[in-house]
Design a protein around this motif. Sequence first.
Motif, PDB file in Angstrom:
ATOM      1  N   ARG A   2       0.822  -1.219   0.000  1.00 29.08           N
ATOM      2  CA  ARG A   2       0.000   0.000   0.000  1.00 29.08           C
ATOM      3  C   ARG A   2       0.852   1.262   0.000  1.00 29.08           C
ATOM      4  O   ARG A   2       0.359   2.357  -0.303  1.00 29.08           O
ATOM      5  CB  ARG A   2      -0.911   0.001   1.211  1.00 29.08           C
ATOM      6  CG  ARG A   2      -2.028  -1.032   1.151  1.00 29.08           C
ATOM      7  CD  ARG A   2      -2.592  -1.365   2.517  1.00 29.08           C
ATOM      8  NE  ARG A   2      -2.912  -0.177   3.302  1.00 29.08           N
ATOM      9  CZ  ARG A   2      -3.295  -0.211   4.580  1.00 29.08           C
ATOM     10  NH1 ARG A   2      -3.392  -1.392   5.197  1.00 29.08           N
ATOM     11  NH2 ARG A   2      -3.566   0.896   5.230  1.00 29.08           N
TER      12      ARG A   2
ATOM     13  N   TRP B  43      11.371  -2.076  -4.104  1.00 22.57           N
ATOM     14  CA  TRP B  43      10.289  -1.363  -4.793  1.00 22.57           C
ATOM     15  C   TRP B  43      10.913  -0.354  -5.744  1.00 22.57           C
ATOM     16  O   TRP B  43      12.135  -0.114  -5.717  1.00 22.57           O
ATOM     17  CB  TRP B  43       9.379  -0.659  -3.788  1.00 22.57           C
ATOM     18  CG  TRP B  43      10.071   0.363  -2.921  1.00 22.57           C
ATOM     19  CD1 TRP B  43      10.289   1.680  -3.181  1.00 22.57           C
ATOM     20  CD2 TRP B  43      10.668   0.121  -1.626  1.00 22.57           C
ATOM     21  NE1 TRP B  43      10.969   2.288  -2.151  1.00 22.57           N
ATOM     22  CE2 TRP B  43      11.197   1.356  -1.183  1.00 22.57           C
ATOM     23  CE3 TRP B  43      10.785  -1.003  -0.814  1.00 22.57           C
ATOM     24  CZ2 TRP B  43      11.849   1.486   0.042  1.00 22.57           C
ATOM     25  CZ3 TRP B  43      11.424  -0.859   0.400  1.00 22.57           C
ATOM     26  CH2 TRP B  43      11.939   0.356   0.822  1.00 22.57           C
ATOM     27  N   THR B  44      10.089   0.248  -6.584  1.00 19.88           N
ATOM     28  CA  THR B  44      10.597   1.220  -7.555  1.00 19.88           C
ATOM     29  C   THR B  44      10.396   2.655  -7.093  1.00 19.88           C
ATOM     30  O   THR B  44      11.216   3.526  -7.384  1.00 19.88           O
ATOM     31  CB  THR B  44       9.913   1.031  -8.916  1.00 19.88           C
ATOM     32  OG1 THR B  44       8.485   1.155  -8.761  1.00 19.88           O
ATOM     33  CG2 THR B  44      10.251  -0.330  -9.510  1.00 19.88           C
ATOM     34  N   SER B  45       9.319   2.928  -6.381  1.00 24.46           N
ATOM     35  CA  SER B  45       9.044   4.295  -5.925  1.00 24.46           C
ATOM     36  C   SER B  45       8.002   4.272  -4.813  1.00 24.46           C
ATOM     37  O   SER B  45       7.301   3.268  -4.613  1.00 24.46           O
ATOM     38  CB  SER B  45       8.540   5.163  -7.084  1.00 24.46           C
ATOM     39  OG  SER B  45       7.345   4.618  -7.639  1.00 24.46           O
TER      40      SER B  45
ATOM     41  N   SER C 264      -2.918   8.896  -1.004  1.00 24.84           N
ATOM     42  CA  SER C 264      -3.765   7.768  -1.375  1.00 24.84           C
ATOM     43  C   SER C 264      -4.591   7.324  -0.169  1.00 24.84           C
ATOM     44  O   SER C 264      -4.105   7.315   0.965  1.00 24.84           O
ATOM     45  CB  SER C 264      -2.909   6.593  -1.860  1.00 24.84           C
ATOM     46  OG  SER C 264      -2.099   6.976  -2.951  1.00 24.84           O
TER      47      SER C 264
ATOM     48  N   ASN D 167       5.356   1.341  -4.900  1.00 28.63           N
ATOM     49  CA  ASN D 167       5.022   0.765  -6.203  1.00 28.63           C
ATOM     50  C   ASN D 167       5.937  -0.412  -6.519  1.00 28.63           C
ATOM     51  O   ASN D 167       7.125  -0.386  -6.193  1.00 28.63           O
ATOM     52  CB  ASN D 167       5.156   1.830  -7.299  1.00 28.63           C
ATOM     53  CG  ASN D 167       4.127   2.937  -7.153  1.00 28.63           C
ATOM     54  OD1 ASN D 167       2.920   2.665  -7.093  1.00 28.63           O
ATOM     55  ND2 ASN D 167       4.591   4.179  -7.090  1.00 28.63           N
ATOM     56  N   ASP D 168       5.365  -1.426  -7.142  1.00 28.36           N
ATOM     57  CA  ASP D 168       6.121  -2.608  -7.597  1.00 28.36           C
ATOM     58  C   ASP D 168       6.826  -3.306  -6.434  1.00 28.36           C
ATOM     59  O   ASP D 168       7.994  -3.701  -6.548  1.00 28.36           O
ATOM     60  CB  ASP D 168       7.138  -2.216  -8.679  1.00 28.36           C
ATOM     61  CG  ASP D 168       6.490  -1.517  -9.852  1.00 28.36           C
ATOM     62  OD1 ASP D 168       5.474  -2.017 -10.336  1.00 28.36           O
ATOM     63  OD2 ASP D 168       7.009  -0.458 -10.267  1.00 28.36           O
ATOM     64  N   TYR D 169       6.109  -3.464  -5.343  1.00 26.49           N
ATOM     65  CA  TYR D 169       6.703  -4.096  -4.167  1.00 26.49           C
ATOM     66  C   TYR D 169       6.921  -5.590  -4.390  1.00 26.49           C
ATOM     67  O   TYR D 169       6.059  -6.289  -4.921  1.00 26.49           O
ATOM     68  CB  TYR D 169       5.812  -3.898  -2.946  1.00 26.49           C
ATOM     69  CG  TYR D 169       6.335  -4.631  -1.725  1.00 26.49           C
ATOM     70  CD1 TYR D 169       7.456  -4.154  -1.054  1.00 26.49           C
ATOM     71  CD2 TYR D 169       5.735  -5.798  -1.274  1.00 26.49           C
ATOM     72  CE1 TYR D 169       7.950  -4.811   0.054  1.00 26.49           C
ATOM     73  CE2 TYR D 169       6.227  -6.469  -0.161  1.00 26.49           C
ATOM     74  CZ  TYR D 169       7.340  -5.970   0.493  1.00 26.49           C
ATOM     75  OH  TYR D 169       7.842  -6.637   1.573  1.00 26.49           O
TER      76      TYR D 169
ATOM     77  N   LYS E 125       4.528   5.509  -3.158  1.00 28.56           N
ATOM     78  CA  LYS E 125       3.237   5.986  -3.622  1.00 28.56           C
ATOM     79  C   LYS E 125       2.908   7.353  -3.026  1.00 28.56           C
ATOM     80  O   LYS E 125       3.557   7.805  -2.083  1.00 28.56           O
ATOM     81  CB  LYS E 125       2.138   4.981  -3.244  1.00 28.56           C
ATOM     82  CG  LYS E 125       2.195   3.664  -4.008  1.00 28.56           C
ATOM     83  CD  LYS E 125       1.035   2.770  -3.630  1.00 28.56           C
ATOM     84  CE  LYS E 125       1.064   1.465  -4.432  1.00 28.56           C
ATOM     85  NZ  LYS E 125      -0.066   0.564  -4.063  1.00 28.56           N
TER      86      LYS E 125
END
Length: 337
Positions: free
Chosen positions: A240, A255-257, A263, A243-245, A259
Amino acid sequence: FPSHDKVIYDEIEGRVQERLDDRRYEIDLMSENEQIRVEEQMREMVTNEYIDDNRDDLAERIRIEEGSYSENDPQELQPYFDEVYGISHTGKNPDGVEHTLTSTIHEVSRDGNNLYIRGSITTEDNEEVGEIARRFFQKDGVWNVEHEVLAIMDDDYKGTGFGQEIIKQSEAWYTAKGFGFIEVGTAWDGARHWARAGYDFRPDKLEQNISEIATNAGMFSNMFNPDTPAGKQFDSLMGRAVNDYKRDEYGRPTWTSIKDIKSDDFPIPADFANIGYTKGARDWAGKQLMDGLRMKYVKVLTAEGQKLLEGPIDLDGDGLVYDGTAREKPAPSRGNK
């Protein structure tokens, strides 16, 4: 900042070494070149953090050295702050032993644009078992405060409810005085306590906070194995937050970044702190996860504070904080303590 100020450099170097020591097991497994690279990156990161956190103070130091600064004795404010932070509270520790703790402010000082207060926490026998420190600063004309230290070192006196009382009293005062927000930089077990007291991730330190949590989870690989209940809960929260966990071949979070914190389902610190918690527990996975983390938290108090931080609180624009919508939700009930 003043290049000859050895105090600043010593403080930065001390923070670097503390961070490296916290990750010593992981670093020792690296090659020599990797260790050098990590140390250089850590020193650059800590230096940038120091400058960012002390920009106004550093500028004021220059003015002081140039002889353009004078102020009245801030120690005259000591009785005033003692009324705010001086409390006496009686409660029972987890073992059922009753203690009375009292806080007293004994020092008020100014360093540049910052006003500092420091005090002690003593027992009914006048034994010093803890300390308190706060930093006051202005941003765009609005007063704010950083909770630097609230620590009880003796385990026999922890868990009596003293910390809750002093936080409740001081937060009521901040709100009455129109303070914008409260900052917290954690140490020891503060990451867990402040999280469960309703504090949120500082928006501008979000990546640092999430990375600290993920790194600590990797240190407790057995407890947070993807196949364990705690590991599954942790992975769900991370999914949550980033991103891309996924987990790498060694089971470490990647991960990549990060969120957008705005959100609806972005986790709050208390979500991580309460992993595996059951009512009345003395130890649980989230407690271990948050132990010793150097987190950056914030609690917005007013609409002005919201504007200063440009953070996610008060998403619906009603001027209220923690009203139950999106991230405007309180930490879990104090009954979970």
